[in-house]
Design a protein around this motif. Structure first.
Motif, PDB file in Angstrom:
ATOM      1  N   ILE A 181      37.618  38.260  36.008  1.00  0.00           N
ATOM      2  CA  ILE A 181      37.611  36.935  36.644  1.00  0.00           C
ATOM      3  C   ILE A 181      37.205  35.863  35.642  1.00  0.00           C
ATOM      4  O   ILE A 181      37.846  34.811  35.540  1.00  0.00           O
ATOM      5  CB  ILE A 181      36.673  36.937  37.874  1.00  0.00           C
ATOM      6  N   LEU A 182      36.155  36.111  34.864  1.00  0.00           N
ATOM      7  CA  LEU A 182      35.721  35.131  33.871  1.00  0.00           C
ATOM      8  C   LEU A 182      36.770  34.924  32.787  1.00  0.00           C
ATOM      9  O   LEU A 182      36.973  33.801  32.315  1.00  0.00           O
ATOM     10  CB  LEU A 182      34.402  35.569  33.230  1.00  0.00           C
ATOM     11  N   LEU A 183      37.441  35.987  32.410  1.00  0.00           N
ATOM     12  CA  LEU A 183      38.480  35.886  31.389  1.00  0.00           C
ATOM     13  C   LEU A 183      39.642  35.027  31.878  1.00  0.00           C
ATOM     14  O   LEU A 183      40.113  34.134  31.162  1.00  0.00           O
ATOM     15  CB  LEU A 183      38.963  37.287  31.026  1.00  0.00           C
ATOM     16  N   VAL A 223      39.616  32.746  34.395  1.00  0.00           N
ATOM     17  CA  VAL A 223      39.165  31.365  34.595  1.00  0.00           C
ATOM     18  C   VAL A 223      38.999  30.650  33.259  1.00  0.00           C
ATOM     19  O   VAL A 223      39.384  29.490  33.111  1.00  0.00           O
ATOM     20  CB  VAL A 223      37.855  31.335  35.421  1.00  0.00           C
ATOM     21  N   GLY A 224      38.459  31.339  32.282  1.00  0.00           N
ATOM     22  CA  GLY A 224      38.293  30.731  30.961  1.00  0.00           C
ATOM     23  C   GLY A 224      39.615  30.384  30.311  1.00  0.00           C
ATOM     24  O   GLY A 224      39.758  29.321  29.701  1.00  0.00           O
ATOM     25  N   MET A 262      33.328  31.030  27.770  1.00  0.00           N
ATOM     26  CA  MET A 262      33.534  31.771  28.993  1.00  0.00           C
ATOM     27  C   MET A 262      34.507  32.929  28.752  1.00  0.00           C
ATOM     28  O   MET A 262      34.353  33.987  29.343  1.00  0.00           O
ATOM     29  CB  MET A 262      34.084  30.841  30.075  1.00  0.00           C
ATOM     30  N   LEU A 296      32.523  35.702  26.951  1.00  0.00           N
ATOM     31  CA  LEU A 296      31.632  36.389  27.892  1.00  0.00           C
ATOM     32  C   LEU A 296      32.422  37.321  28.808  1.00  0.00           C
ATOM     33  O   LEU A 296      31.995  38.453  29.071  1.00  0.00           O
ATOM     34  CB  LEU A 296      30.844  35.364  28.723  1.00  0.00           C
ATOM     35  N   GLY A 297      33.566  36.860  29.295  1.00  0.00           N
ATOM     36  CA  GLY A 297      34.412  37.699  30.141  1.00  0.00           C
ATOM     37  C   GLY A 297      34.906  38.927  29.406  1.00  0.00           C
ATOM     38  O   GLY A 297      34.948  40.028  29.963  1.00  0.00           O
ATOM     39  N   ILE A 343      34.006  41.256  37.259  1.00  0.00           N
ATOM     40  CA  ILE A 343      33.463  39.959  36.848  1.00  0.00           C
ATOM     41  C   ILE A 343      34.041  39.549  35.493  1.00  0.00           C
ATOM     42  O   ILE A 343      34.373  38.381  35.278  1.00  0.00           O
ATOM     43  CB  ILE A 343      31.919  40.017  36.809  1.00  0.00           C
ATOM     44  N   GLY A 344      34.198  40.509  34.601  1.00  0.00           N
ATOM     45  CA  GLY A 344      34.777  40.228  33.287  1.00  0.00           C
ATOM     46  C   GLY A 344      36.205  39.732  33.382  1.00  0.00           C
ATOM     47  O   GLY A 344      36.590  38.782  32.709  1.00  0.00           O
TER      48      GLY A 344
END
Length: 47
Positions: A26-28, A30-31, A1, A4-5, A23-24
């Protein structure tokens, strides 16, 4: 994740697409949080 972020963040910054950048990020975040917080009750037992 996290990977991907990071990829979405770089693509969003290069292509000037703010949605991909958001989105990048947020994913970074959260990961990174999921990597740092132990999941599933895995605690160290001291005997």
């Amino acid at each position: 994740m996290v990977i991907l972020g990071l990829i979405l963040l770089i693509i969003g910054l290069v292509a000037h697409i703010p949605v991909l950048t958001t989105i990048g990020v947020i994913l970074l975040i959260v990961g990174l949080i999921l990597n740092l917080v132990p999941m599933g009750g895995t605690r160290r037992r001291v005997y």
